[in-house]
Design a protein around this motif. Structure first.
Motif, PDB file in Angstrom:
ATOM      1  N   ASN A 184       0.810  -1.224   0.000  1.00  0.00           N
ATOM      2  CA  ASN A 184       0.000   0.000   0.000  1.00  0.00           C
ATOM      3  C   ASN A 184       0.842   1.273   0.000  1.00  0.00           C
ATOM      4  O   ASN A 184       0.297   2.371  -0.199  1.00  0.00           O
ATOM      5  CB  ASN A 184      -0.914   0.026   1.229  1.00  0.00           C
ATOM      6  CG  ASN A 184      -1.975  -1.055   1.187  1.00  0.00           C
ATOM      7  OD1 ASN A 184      -2.097  -1.778   0.207  1.00  0.00           O
ATOM      8  ND2 ASN A 184      -2.738  -1.185   2.261  1.00  0.00           N
ATOM      9  N   LEU A 185       2.146   1.162   0.240  1.00  0.00           N
ATOM     10  CA  LEU A 185       2.975   2.357   0.412  1.00  0.00           C
ATOM     11  C   LEU A 185       2.907   3.336  -0.765  1.00  0.00           C
ATOM     12  O   LEU A 185       2.862   4.548  -0.540  1.00  0.00           O
ATOM     13  CB  LEU A 185       4.434   1.953   0.684  1.00  0.00           C
ATOM     14  CG  LEU A 185       4.700   1.315   2.050  1.00  0.00           C
ATOM     15  CD1 LEU A 185       6.148   0.836   2.143  1.00  0.00           C
ATOM     16  CD2 LEU A 185       4.391   2.287   3.178  1.00  0.00           C
ATOM     17  N   PRO A 186       2.867   2.864  -2.017  1.00  0.00           N
ATOM     18  CA  PRO A 186       2.794   3.846  -3.109  1.00  0.00           C
ATOM     19  C   PRO A 186       1.472   4.592  -3.190  1.00  0.00           C
ATOM     20  O   PRO A 186       1.366   5.563  -3.949  1.00  0.00           O
ATOM     21  CB  PRO A 186       3.002   2.974  -4.362  1.00  0.00           C
ATOM     22  CG  PRO A 186       3.644   1.724  -3.885  1.00  0.00           C
ATOM     23  CD  PRO A 186       3.058   1.494  -2.520  1.00  0.00           C
ATOM     24  N   TYR A 187       0.468   4.168  -2.416  1.00  0.00           N
ATOM     25  CA  TYR A 187      -0.877   4.724  -2.568  1.00  0.00           C
ATOM     26  C   TYR A 187      -1.349   5.519  -1.353  1.00  0.00           C
ATOM     27  O   TYR A 187      -2.507   5.936  -1.314  1.00  0.00           O
ATOM     28  CB  TYR A 187      -1.876   3.592  -2.844  1.00  0.00           C
ATOM     29  CG  TYR A 187      -1.491   2.738  -4.021  1.00  0.00           C
ATOM     30  CD1 TYR A 187      -1.761   3.142  -5.325  1.00  0.00           C
ATOM     31  CD2 TYR A 187      -0.828   1.522  -3.827  1.00  0.00           C
ATOM     32  CE1 TYR A 187      -1.398   2.357  -6.400  1.00  0.00           C
ATOM     33  CE2 TYR A 187      -0.456   0.734  -4.901  1.00  0.00           C
ATOM     34  CZ  TYR A 187      -0.735   1.155  -6.190  1.00  0.00           C
ATOM     35  OH  TYR A 187      -0.370   0.378  -7.258  1.00  0.00           O
ATOM     36  N   VAL A 188      -0.491   5.708  -0.373  1.00  0.00           N
ATOM     37  CA  VAL A 188      -0.878   6.456   0.815  1.00  0.00           C
ATOM     38  C   VAL A 188      -0.119   7.772   0.884  1.00  0.00           C
ATOM     39  O   VAL A 188       0.953   7.923   0.302  1.00  0.00           O
ATOM     40  CB  VAL A 188      -0.628   5.642   2.116  1.00  0.00           C
ATOM     41  CG1 VAL A 188      -1.487   4.398   2.142  1.00  0.00           C
ATOM     42  CG2 VAL A 188       0.851   5.280   2.271  1.00  0.00           C
ATOM     43  N   THR A 189      -0.712   8.712   1.596  1.00  0.00           N
ATOM     44  CA  THR A 189      -0.060   9.974   1.898  1.00  0.00           C
ATOM     45  C   THR A 189       0.374   9.933   3.352  1.00  0.00           C
ATOM     46  O   THR A 189      -0.425   9.581   4.226  1.00  0.00           O
ATOM     47  CB  THR A 189      -1.021  11.154   1.665  1.00  0.00           C
ATOM     48  OG1 THR A 189      -1.423  11.159   0.286  1.00  0.00           O
ATOM     49  CG2 THR A 189      -0.365  12.472   2.000  1.00  0.00           C
ATOM     50  N   VAL A 190       1.623  10.268   3.610  1.00  0.00           N
ATOM     51  CA  VAL A 190       2.154  10.162   4.962  1.00  0.00           C
ATOM     52  C   VAL A 190       2.863  11.443   5.357  1.00  0.00           C
ATOM     53  O   VAL A 190       3.312  12.212   4.522  1.00  0.00           O
ATOM     54  CB  VAL A 190       3.148   8.983   5.091  1.00  0.00           C
ATOM     55  CG1 VAL A 190       2.483   7.660   4.734  1.00  0.00           C
ATOM     56  CG2 VAL A 190       4.382   9.207   4.233  1.00  0.00           C
ATOM     57  N   SER A 191       2.948  11.658   6.670  1.00  0.00           N
ATOM     58  CA  SER A 191       3.768  12.721   7.238  1.00  0.00           C
ATOM     59  C   SER A 191       4.268  12.236   8.588  1.00  0.00           C
ATOM     60  O   SER A 191       3.586  11.443   9.258  1.00  0.00           O
ATOM     61  CB  SER A 191       2.966  14.021   7.396  1.00  0.00           C
ATOM     62  OG  SER A 191       1.848  13.812   8.252  1.00  0.00           O
ATOM     63  N   PRO A 192       5.458  12.659   9.021  1.00  0.00           N
ATOM     64  CA  PRO A 192       6.011  12.157  10.286  1.00  0.00           C
ATOM     65  C   PRO A 192       5.311  12.766  11.486  1.00  0.00           C
ATOM     66  O   PRO A 192       4.753  13.858  11.426  1.00  0.00           O
ATOM     67  CB  PRO A 192       7.481  12.590  10.218  1.00  0.00           C
ATOM     68  CG  PRO A 192       7.471  13.774   9.310  1.00  0.00           C
ATOM     69  CD  PRO A 192       6.384  13.540   8.312  1.00  0.00           C
ATOM     70  N   VAL A 193       5.324  12.046  12.579  1.00  0.00           N
ATOM     71  CA  VAL A 193       4.824  12.555  13.850  1.00  0.00           C
ATOM     72  C   VAL A 193       5.946  12.482  14.864  1.00  0.00           C
ATOM     73  O   VAL A 193       6.907  11.731  14.692  1.00  0.00           O
ATOM     74  CB  VAL A 193       3.604  11.756  14.358  1.00  0.00           C
ATOM     75  CG1 VAL A 193       2.437  11.881  13.404  1.00  0.00           C
ATOM     76  CG2 VAL A 193       3.954  10.287  14.557  1.00  0.00           C
ATOM     77  N   GLY A 194       5.813  13.236  15.959  1.00  0.00           N
ATOM     78  CA  GLY A 194       6.827  13.214  16.993  1.00  0.00           C
ATOM     79  C   GLY A 194       6.687  12.007  17.882  1.00  0.00           C
ATOM     80  O   GLY A 194       5.791  11.183  17.732  1.00  0.00           O
TER      81      GLY A 194
END
Length: 281
Positions: free
Chosen positions: A229-239
């Motif tokens: 699924n990695l190519p199809y998700v939007t991600v951002s880092p969290v602390g």
């Protein structure tokens, strides 16, 4: 929105905010237990087949059944204490925890009034299909099913058309009234799914649908997101940081690891890739 998969040099336990939820992976199933553990009167037992939660009137059960056909969760309501089933809902083992917990939390809240408080007026009266239409899901009408698909085409909610004997439906001898699922390959890809028989209170299905179609990101470690699924998700880092309430629920949950609990999320520098082993893409 164009999906942005995470860089390959992040550590597996890097905490990420992920969207959409239906591609985010199973998540922390401690969230499913919370409403059941925190509600007075619900009985809890570890059985040979999994975990069992029983309502105060013994007219409903929620169980984690890892050895069943699809694994995961099953909720059942009966006509009386452990009597004839009225309806059931199932969630396969890879169903995102946010969807399952939305259903179980609503069930715990509505059961004392036998769902009466949610049946007259208010936002919970609208249909699951209406909620999805309001959120921009597209409709495909076929001879056997009415499908509603997510804007990216990776999740569906299906309404079975035509009549089916109630007994056959409850016995699993035919398709359930409603099904929801998510996957990136409709032909060969593994998918999670949830099923609801026709007598399932509509507001419970709607709660699950709202969680399915939520635009809010959910938290996962990188290792908790299915690689396909990695190519199809939007991600951002969290602390860094751990939800203390969730950790406490997980700590008191029997067989939490078998239920799919995710590992503790390690610190990640916001917006800065963390050096480490690359994931195979």
């Amino acid at each position: 929105m164009i999906a942005t998969s995470p860089p390959g040099d992040l550590l597996p336990d890097t905490g990420l905010l992920v969207h959409p939820v239906y591609l985010a992976g199973r998540g922390d199933t401690a969230t499913v237990y919370e409403a059941l553990y925190d509600t007075r009167g619900w009985g809890k037992a570890t059985t040979a087949t999994g975990l069992m939660f029983t309502s105060p009137r013994q007219d409903a059960q929620v169980a984690y059944l890892p050895e069943s056909r699809y694994g995961g969760w099953k909720a059942v309501q009966y006509r009386g204490p452990l009597g004839t089933p009225l309806w059931w809902a199932t969630f396969s083992r890879n169903t995102p925890a946010e969807i399952t917990s939305a259903f179980t939390t609503a069930l715990v809240e509505g059961l004392p009034s036998n769902h009466r408080d949610f049946l007259h007026g208010g936002p919970d009266l609208s249909s699951p299909a209406g909620a999805l239409a309001e959120r921009g899901w597209q409709t495909d009408d076929t001879a056997m099913y009415l499908y509603q698909r997510s804007p990216d085409g990776h999740a569906y909610f299906a309404l079975r058309k035509g009549d089916l004997d109630d007994y056959m439906e409850l016995e699993g001898e035919g398709p359930a009234q409603w099904t929801m699922y998510g996957c990136v390959d409709h032909v060969n890809g593994e998918r999670w799914h949830a099923d609801f028989t026709s007598a399932t209170p509509l507001y419970l299905v709607r709660k699950a649908v709202l969680a399915l179609s939520s635009t809010e990101p959910v938290e996962r470690p990188l290792s908790g997101i299915p690689e396909r699924n990695l190519p199809y998700v939007t991600v951002s880092p969290v602390g860094a940081g751990t939800d203390q309430r969730r950790s406490a629920a997980l700590a008191r949950t029997p067989h939490a690891s078998e239920a799919g609990a995710t590992p503790t999320i390690a610190p990640a520098a916001a917006g800065v890739p963390v050096s480490g082993p690359s994931r195979r893409r």
